[in-house]
Design a protein around this motif. Structure first.
Motif, PDB file in Angstrom:
ATOM      1  N   UNK A   1       0.702  -1.360   0.186  1.00  0.00           N
ATOM      2  CA  UNK A   1       0.004  -0.100  -0.125  1.00  0.00           C
ATOM      3  C   UNK A   1       0.853   1.221  -0.001  1.00  0.00           C
ATOM      4  N   UNK A   2       1.990   1.165   0.742  1.00  0.00           N
ATOM      5  CA  UNK A   2       2.584   2.512   0.867  1.00  0.00           C
ATOM      6  C   UNK A   2       4.383   2.111   0.596  1.00  0.00           C
ATOM      7  N   UNK A   3       5.057   2.925   0.044  1.00  0.00           N
ATOM      8  CA  UNK A   3       6.592   2.790  -0.073  1.00  0.00           C
ATOM      9  C   UNK A   3       6.844   4.003   0.500  1.00  0.00           C
TER      10      UNK A   3
ATOM     11  N   UNK B   1       1.820   6.363  -1.869  1.00  0.00           N
ATOM     12  CA  UNK B   1       0.715   5.474  -1.544  1.00  0.00           C
ATOM     13  C   UNK B   1      -0.142   4.987  -2.694  1.00  0.00           C
ATOM     14  N   UNK B   2      -0.580   3.822  -2.585  1.00  0.00           N
ATOM     15  CA  UNK B   2      -1.136   3.315  -3.970  1.00  0.00           C
ATOM     16  C   UNK B   2      -2.633   3.187  -3.353  1.00  0.00           C
ATOM     17  N   UNK B   3      -3.818   3.752  -3.935  1.00  0.00           N
ATOM     18  CA  UNK B   3      -4.859   3.722  -3.654  1.00  0.00           C
ATOM     19  C   UNK B   3      -5.681   3.207  -4.871  1.00  0.00           C
ATOM     20  N   UNK B   4      -6.157   1.741  -4.779  1.00  0.00           N
ATOM     21  CA  UNK B   4      -6.762   1.204  -6.003  1.00  0.00           C
ATOM     22  C   UNK B   4      -8.607   1.738  -5.982  1.00  0.00           C
ATOM     23  N   UNK B   5      -8.761   1.883  -4.769  1.00  0.00           N
ATOM     24  CA  UNK B   5     -10.306   2.479  -4.952  1.00  0.00           C
ATOM     25  C   UNK B   5     -10.439   3.731  -5.766  1.00  0.00           C
ATOM     26  N   UNK B   6      -9.395   4.361  -5.669  1.00  0.00           N
ATOM     27  CA  UNK B   6      -9.885   5.694  -6.395  1.00  0.00           C
ATOM     28  C   UNK B   6      -8.925   5.899  -7.629  1.00  0.00           C
ATOM     29  N   UNK B   7      -7.941   5.127  -7.793  1.00  0.00           N
ATOM     30  CA  UNK B   7      -6.905   4.727  -8.830  1.00  0.00           C
ATOM     31  C   UNK B   7      -5.928   5.963  -8.900  1.00  0.00           C
ATOM     32  N   UNK B   8      -5.568   6.101  -7.663  1.00  0.00           N
ATOM     33  CA  UNK B   8      -4.637   7.425  -7.433  1.00  0.00           C
ATOM     34  C   UNK B   8      -3.227   6.965  -6.620  1.00  0.00           C
ATOM     35  N   UNK B   9      -2.177   7.536  -7.152  1.00  0.00           N
ATOM     36  CA  UNK B   9      -1.243   7.469  -6.160  1.00  0.00           C
ATOM     37  C   UNK B   9      -1.172   8.920  -5.359  1.00  0.00           C
ATOM     38  N   UNK B  10      -0.903   8.651  -4.044  1.00  0.00           N
ATOM     39  CA  UNK B  10      -0.866   9.943  -3.208  1.00  0.00           C
ATOM     40  C   UNK B  10       0.886  10.098  -2.779  1.00  0.00           C
ATOM     41  N   UNK B  11       1.311  10.919  -3.531  1.00  0.00           N
ATOM     42  CA  UNK B  11       2.638  11.317  -3.180  1.00  0.00           C
ATOM     43  C   UNK B  11       2.926  12.398  -2.121  1.00  0.00           C
TER      44      UNK B  11
ATOM     45  N   UNK C   1      17.085   1.425   4.281  1.00  0.00           N
ATOM     46  CA  UNK C   1      16.231   0.581   3.703  1.00  0.00           C
ATOM     47  C   UNK C   1      15.059   1.122   3.322  1.00  0.00           C
ATOM     48  N   UNK C   2      14.389   0.530   2.445  1.00  0.00           N
ATOM     49  CA  UNK C   2      12.980   0.792   1.901  1.00  0.00           C
ATOM     50  C   UNK C   2      12.009   0.280   2.871  1.00  0.00           C
ATOM     51  N   UNK C   3      11.063   1.102   3.581  1.00  0.00           N
ATOM     52  CA  UNK C   3      10.106   0.396   4.416  1.00  0.00           C
ATOM     53  C   UNK C   3       8.831   0.314   3.656  1.00  0.00           C
ATOM     54  N   UNK C   4       8.045  -0.431   3.712  1.00  0.00           N
ATOM     55  CA  UNK C   4       6.761  -1.051   3.056  1.00  0.00           C
ATOM     56  C   UNK C   4       5.687  -1.260   4.079  1.00  0.00           C
ATOM     57  N   UNK C   5       4.660  -0.547   3.738  1.00  0.00           N
ATOM     58  CA  UNK C   5       3.441  -1.199   4.493  1.00  0.00           C
ATOM     59  C   UNK C   5       2.505  -1.771   3.602  1.00  0.00           C
ATOM     60  N   UNK C   6       1.971  -2.867   4.435  1.00  0.00           N
ATOM     61  CA  UNK C   6       0.984  -3.953   3.565  1.00  0.00           C
ATOM     62  C   UNK C   6      -0.172  -3.723   4.227  1.00  0.00           C
ATOM     63  N   UNK C   7      -1.183  -4.140   3.095  1.00  0.00           N
ATOM     64  CA  UNK C   7      -2.551  -4.191   3.655  1.00  0.00           C
ATOM     65  C   UNK C   7      -3.291  -5.484   2.996  1.00  0.00           C
ATOM     66  N   UNK C   8      -4.387  -6.020   3.639  1.00  0.00           N
ATOM     67  CA  UNK C   8      -4.999  -7.147   3.109  1.00  0.00           C
ATOM     68  C   UNK C   8      -5.323  -7.006   1.542  1.00  0.00           C
ATOM     69  N   UNK C   9      -5.111  -7.847   0.728  1.00  0.00           N
ATOM     70  CA  UNK C   9      -5.259  -8.044  -0.597  1.00  0.00           C
ATOM     71  C   UNK C   9      -6.966  -7.986  -0.776  1.00  0.00           C
TER      72      UNK C   9
END
Length: 422
Positions: free
Chosen positions: A87-89, A301-311, A98-106
């Motif tokens: 969900x978030x890089x 951040x990747x928001x697939x519900x809105x089709x947007x990257x939030x930078x 390091x690159x810290x990555x946040x995950x959410x349920x698929x």
């Protein structure tokens, strides 16, 4: 307190008695919550420094050439955690980070949730650390687990600090405690307020500590002086705590003075499927930097519900460590959909943006973090001394009541109640 000392205070009589009881019993009711908040707050004020010290294998890497493409890294991570979705890089601040990555349920990828901090994660691991140069997964953790070890120590402290591991109930409980704490702080100030408050000499006795006049006076003076010295910081921390835990209650109050923007006003550009072709995150970041070329990217951040990257972008003048600017980029074609820039925000938005930096102390760098840590330790001392004052006062009042009853009891009744000697 002597009569001379009492006469120098602004609040006397029945009003003082009432406020004393309110302050005493509100403090007693909050004792356990404030103790936990103070203890954990001392660690949380240096959360990243402590976390990096305890877990250097997660946070530090050896730079080697250029970082791998981020879609490649995302593919590796999601292959390793098939039930999760990146969900978030969070971008490294230095080449050896390091690159810290946040995950959410698929399964939740296309479900709109209202974010409630303190809630348990829906995936086995919600945070992954990756070497951006090799793609190696350095480690993973679930920041909502009730686990105390090196990897989970800071997440454990954060969750305990915020919600006591009680989910929504804990969030509301700690938020309500913050509101009562805020009120109790002002009650304590009213009790200590000198009659000649404009005269600096009138405040000096209130900050002194009688260390050789008994345990009660020592605890009373230490409690009062620590409270007065840290009061400005404590008021800020109490208010920001209430805001974080009870935003729906606090925001309308702030909104009375100035309009508040909302992330919900970011319009959707159309849901995107998980297998659809999308713009790589680093390209979305490059598009966002065209809006603010002098900024640094904090996260994408990747928001697939809105089709947007939030930078999220940070300018040198931003108070928040992650910045106060967000550019929304369409995932399909890389077009800027909308922006939320600090320069265009209302007074209320700016006020809200200051809450976390003030609460954590990072608004003033290392000095601010030290102040928050010391105030957390001071709050621990206030909890202990406040309880000791109440306990001594309670025992004294109980003994006094027993002596009064003994004086009022007739002699014949005392003799009748006396035990019969063998």
């Amino acid at each position: 307190m002597t009569r001379q000392a009492m006469s120098s205070l602004a609040l006397t009589g029945k009003s003082r008695q009432l406020i004393t009881k309110l302050h005493r019993w509100s403090g007693l009711a909050l004792l356990a919550f404030l103790f936990v908040a103070a203890f954990t707050g001392a660690f949380v004020s240096f959360r990243w420094e402590i976390d990096t010290f305890l877990n250097p294998q997660l946070f530090k890497v050896q730079p080697a050439g250029k970082p791998l493409p981020q879609l490649d890294l995302i593919g590796r991570i999601e292959a390793a955690f098939p039930d999760a979705l990146v969900s978030t890089l969070t971008y490294p601040k230095a080449p050896d980070d390091a690159l810290r990555v946040s995950l959410k349920s698929r399964m939740d990828a296309h479900v709109v949730h209202k974010h409630v901090p303190g809630m348990k994660s829906a995936v086995a691991f919600n945070q992954v650390f990756v070497n951006p140069y090799s793609g190696e997964i350095l480690g993973q953790r679930n920041t909502s687990d009730f686990t105390v070890d090196r990897i989970n120590f800071i997440p454990f402290m954060l969750r305990l600090h915020y919600s006591l591991f009680l989910e929504k109930w804990g969030v509301w409980l700690m938020g309500g405690s913050a509101l009562v704490w805020l009120l109790s702080s002002f009650l304590g100030l009213a009790l200590a307020w000198p009659r000649l408050w404009r005269n600096i000499k009138a405040w000096r006795p209130l900050l002194g500590i009688r260390s050789r006049q008994g345990e009660y006076k020592f605890n009373y003076d230490l409690h009062r002086s620590a409270s007065l010295l840290t009061l400005p910081v404590m008021i800020v921390v109490a208010f920001s705590s209430a805001y974080f835990n009870l935003p729906d209650l606090v925001k309308p109050v702030i909104g009375v003075f100035s309009p508040i923007s909302s992330t919900s006003t970011v319009a959707s550009v159309g849901q995107v499927g998980l297998d659809d072709s999308i713009l790589p995150p680093e390209q979305a970041a490059a598009v966002a930097l065209q809006v603010l070329p002098e900024a640094q990217v904090s996260y994408v951040n990747r928001d697939f519900t809105k089709g947007l990257y939030a930078v999220r972008l940070k300018l040198p003048t931003d108070v928040a460590p992650i910045g106060n600017n967000t550019v929304y980029v369409r995932m399909r074609d890389g077009v800027v959909s909308s922006t939320r820039l600090a320069a265009n925000r209302s007074g209320a938005d700016t006020f809200i943006a200051w809450q976390m930096p003030l609460h954590s102390g990072v608004a003033f760098g290392l000095a601010g973090q030290i102040i928050i840590c010391l105030c957390s330790l001071a709050l621990l001392a206030m909890c202990v001394t406040g309880f000791n004052v109440w306990l001594r006062k309670h025992r004294s009042e109980k003994d006094l009541a027993m002596r009064r009853r003994a004086r009022q009891t007739p002699v014949s009744e005392q003799q009748a109640a006396a035990p019969i000697e063998a």
